[in-house]
Design a protein around this motif. Structure first.
Motif, PDB file in Angstrom:
ATOM      1  N   THR A 139       1.168  -1.121  -0.334  1.00 41.17           N
ATOM      2  CA  THR A 139      -0.081  -0.192  -0.091  1.00 41.17           C
ATOM      3  C   THR A 139       0.824   1.375   0.291  1.00 41.17           C
ATOM      4  O   THR A 139       1.779   0.967   0.204  1.00 41.17           O
ATOM      5  N   PHE A 140       0.080   2.552  -0.356  1.00 37.06           N
ATOM      6  CA  PHE A 140       0.892   3.043   0.299  1.00 37.06           C
ATOM      7  C   PHE A 140       1.443   4.086   1.158  1.00 37.06           C
ATOM      8  O   PHE A 140       0.496   3.657   2.249  1.00 37.06           O
ATOM      9  N   VAL A 141       1.742   5.306   1.352  1.00 39.16           N
ATOM     10  CA  VAL A 141       1.956   5.386   2.826  1.00 39.16           C
ATOM     11  C   VAL A 141       1.422   7.649   2.401  1.00 39.16           C
ATOM     12  O   VAL A 141       0.383   7.398   2.453  1.00 39.16           O
ATOM     13  N   ALA A 183      -9.742   8.980   0.964  1.00 40.93           N
ATOM     14  CA  ALA A 183      -8.677   8.863  -1.106  1.00 40.93           C
ATOM     15  C   ALA A 183      -8.178   7.605  -1.218  1.00 40.93           C
ATOM     16  O   ALA A 183      -7.827   6.897  -1.995  1.00 40.93           O
ATOM     17  N   VAL A 184      -9.119   7.956  -3.314  1.00 43.57           N
ATOM     18  CA  VAL A 184      -8.323   7.205  -4.041  1.00 43.57           C
ATOM     19  C   VAL A 184      -8.191   7.336  -5.384  1.00 43.57           C
ATOM     20  O   VAL A 184      -8.432   8.726  -6.245  1.00 43.57           O
ATOM     21  N   ARG A 185      -7.193   6.999  -5.904  1.00 41.57           N
ATOM     22  CA  ARG A 185      -6.558   7.680  -7.004  1.00 41.57           C
ATOM     23  C   ARG A 185      -7.391   8.052  -8.204  1.00 41.57           C
ATOM     24  O   ARG A 185      -8.212   6.740  -8.214  1.00 41.57           O
ATOM     25  N   ASP A 220     -10.268   2.576 -10.857  1.00 39.95           N
ATOM     26  CA  ASP A 220     -11.047   1.673 -11.255  1.00 39.95           C
ATOM     27  C   ASP A 220     -10.818   0.480 -10.287  1.00 39.95           C
ATOM     28  O   ASP A 220      -9.541  -0.294 -10.484  1.00 39.95           O
ATOM     29  N   HIS A 221     -11.313   0.152  -9.649  1.00 37.87           N
ATOM     30  CA  HIS A 221     -11.220  -1.425  -8.889  1.00 37.87           C
ATOM     31  C   HIS A 221     -10.790  -1.191  -7.863  1.00 37.87           C
ATOM     32  O   HIS A 221     -10.101  -2.328  -7.158  1.00 37.87           O
ATOM     33  N   VAL A 222      -9.937   0.341  -7.599  1.00 33.19           N
ATOM     34  CA  VAL A 222      -9.253   0.591  -6.026  1.00 33.19           C
ATOM     35  C   VAL A 222     -10.369   1.084  -4.667  1.00 33.19           C
ATOM     36  O   VAL A 222     -11.058   1.492  -5.327  1.00 33.19           O
ATOM     37  N   GLU A 223     -10.057   0.503  -3.813  1.00 25.87           N
ATOM     38  CA  GLU A 223     -10.354   0.295  -2.328  1.00 25.87           C
ATOM     39  C   GLU A 223      -9.473   1.825  -1.607  1.00 25.87           C
ATOM     40  O   GLU A 223      -8.257   1.406  -1.734  1.00 25.87           O
ATOM     41  N   ALA A 224     -10.529   2.441  -1.291  1.00 27.46           N
ATOM     42  CA  ALA A 224      -9.458   3.257  -0.139  1.00 27.46           C
ATOM     43  C   ALA A 224      -9.541   2.195   1.020  1.00 27.46           C
ATOM     44  O   ALA A 224      -9.332   1.681   2.145  1.00 27.46           O
ATOM     45  N   LYS A 225      -7.889   2.809   1.821  1.00 31.68           N
ATOM     46  CA  LYS A 225      -7.294   2.735   2.974  1.00 31.68           C
ATOM     47  C   LYS A 225      -8.647   2.476   3.824  1.00 31.68           C
ATOM     48  O   LYS A 225      -8.634   1.066   4.891  1.00 31.68           O
TER      49      LYS A 225
END
Length: 272
Positions: free
Chosen positions: A35-37, A62-64, A251-256
């Motif tokens: 995951t990203f920091v 947040a989501v890209r 698309d298809h990315v969920e928030a942390k």
């Protein structure tokens, strides 16, 4: 109407929610678990340091790739439900870089969201866009981004919001502040933004975000050209391909979602 006070008291912040796009998600600043920091997570650690252990609550929603209306529809209601003492709201950048969009109209929608948020949560920090003079794909949009930034600052003034002014943070114009895709910050770039955000809130910071970068050897013309060709093949062509297909990197990315600042701290220390 103008807020009566623009003083911010981070000592009273017991919770923080971050909403936005790839910038706030932390793209370009990978953690050891994949995951990203990113700057928002790093800011959460600085805020958590001022609280008794395991009492500070933090969520990164947040989501890209998300546009302003998507952030408002999907993330803002969740943030309002959490009712944090502090919220960072960074959105509209993906709208501004789209052809034909009007920064005045985007700013009107941004202001409506700020009004909604300030009526439901504690302190709301807003964020300007970067100065894109050195970004090949975006430098022609510099005037459009500057217009939007002017609106963001005016909105912040009207509603008493602290402003994380990325345009004025000159040290992130160094190429080392950016990831290989030249569109997202590197880990060091995210770190400097987090430090600036903490300064905006009145926190003492462990390092100066304006600290000059160490000297680096000059780069020859052939090296620069080779890097540009590799960048275009690896990042620019796929980026244009997604745009043509109407796809988003989110698309298809969920928030942390809820994040433990202690875990973020461990990720940062393991990478240093």
């Amino acid at each position: 109407m103008r807020a009566e006070s623009t003083s911010f008291i981070p000592d009273t912040f017991t919770s923080y929610a971050a909403v936005g796009d790839s910038f706030t998600e932390g793209v370009g600043d990978p953690g050891p678990d994949g995951t990203f920091v990113g700057w928002a997570d790093r800011l959460a650690v600085l805020l958590d340091d001022r609280m008794p252990e395991h009492t500070f609550r933090y969520a990164n929603l947040a989501v890209r790739g998300k546009l302003l209306d998507q952030v408002v529809a999907d993330q803002v209601p969740l943030a309002k439900k959490m009712g944090p003492d502090f919220l960072s709201f960074c959105a509209g950048g993906n709208d501004i870089i789209r052809p034909g969009t009007d920064p005045d109209e985007v700013a009107e929608r941004f202001e409506r969201a700020v009004v909604d948020l300030t009526s439901a949560v504690g302190t709301v920090m807003v964020t300007t866009g970067f100065d894109t003079r050195g970004v090949p794909v975006l430098k022609h949009l510099r005037g459009k981004i500057a217009t939007y930034n002017g609106h963001v600052r005016a909105i912040a003034d009207r509603y008493g919001c602290p402003v994380l002014d990325l345009w004025s943070l000159k040290t992130i114009q160094d190429r080392r502040a950016w990831d290989g895709d030249r569109l997202h910050l590197s880990a060091e770039g995210h770190t400097r933004v987090a430090l600036r955000a903490a300064q905006v809130l009145g926190l003492e910071v462990p390092a100066d975000p304006d600290q000059p970068w160490p000297p680096e050897p000059p780069r020859g013309t052939l090296e620069v050209r080779r890097d540009d060709i590799n960048w275009a093949r690896e990042y620019l062509v796929p980026w244009f391909g997604r745009r043509l297909r109407g796809e988003s990197s989110g698309d298809h990315v969920e928030a942390k979602g809820s994040v433990d600042p202690y875990t973020v701290r461990m990720h940062i220390e393991s990478a240093s």
